[in-house]
Design a protein around this motif. Sequence first.
Motif, short mmCIF file in Angstrom:
data_model
loop_
_atom_site.label_atom_id
_atom_site.label_comp_id
_atom_site.label_asym_id
_atom_site.label_seq_id
_atom_site.Cartn_x
_atom_site.Cartn_y
_atom_site.Cartn_z
N ARG A 1 0.82 -1.21 0.00
CA ARG A 1 0.00 0.00 0.00
C ARG A 1 0.86 1.26 0.00
O ARG A 1 0.60 2.20 -0.75
CB ARG A 1 -0.93 -0.02 1.22
N THR B 1 -9.19 0.41 1.39
CA THR B 1 -8.79 1.80 1.36
C THR B 1 -9.50 2.50 0.21
O THR B 1 -9.52 2.01 -0.91
CB THR B 1 -7.26 1.90 1.15
N VAL C 1 -4.97 -4.58 -0.40
CA VAL C 1 -3.66 -5.20 -0.21
C VAL C 1 -3.81 -6.69 -0.45
O VAL C 1 -4.69 -7.34 0.12
CB VAL C 1 -3.12 -4.92 1.21
#
Length: 133
Positions: free
Chosen positions: A6, A30, A69
């Motif tokens: 990330r 995210t 991720v």
Amino acid sequence: MYTPDRDAAMAFYTPLFGWRAVDLGQGAGTMLQVPGYGDHLAATVDPGFHERQAAAPPGFADAIGGLVVIGAGEPPRWHVTFTVADRDESAATAERLGATVVARPDTTWTRDALVRDPQGAEFTVSQFTPPEW
């Protein structure tokens, strides 16, 4: 964006595009934002944009993507999601044109369809369906 790192991804994309990464918490990934994007949409092509986004999470109006991720050995990649007015109509049109609908998941905020085009590329069509609160 699916990436194993990330921080490295954001070190590249933040200065390139001005993106901001916002952790959604609870393992939800995210959110990638362009500050002011929602205001731009409301001022140019979608005057009712903010009203429809009222029940969305804070900052959702500025979201342009997501970052997930991935584990070791999984290839980094992009997966494109197209916003549509009607998930079922878009999926049916894709099938009529030779695509395969792989899945039709519903989330709290969307009705999605994972579509594989006749050449094998996959994308998602997503209808925004915020909860009625």
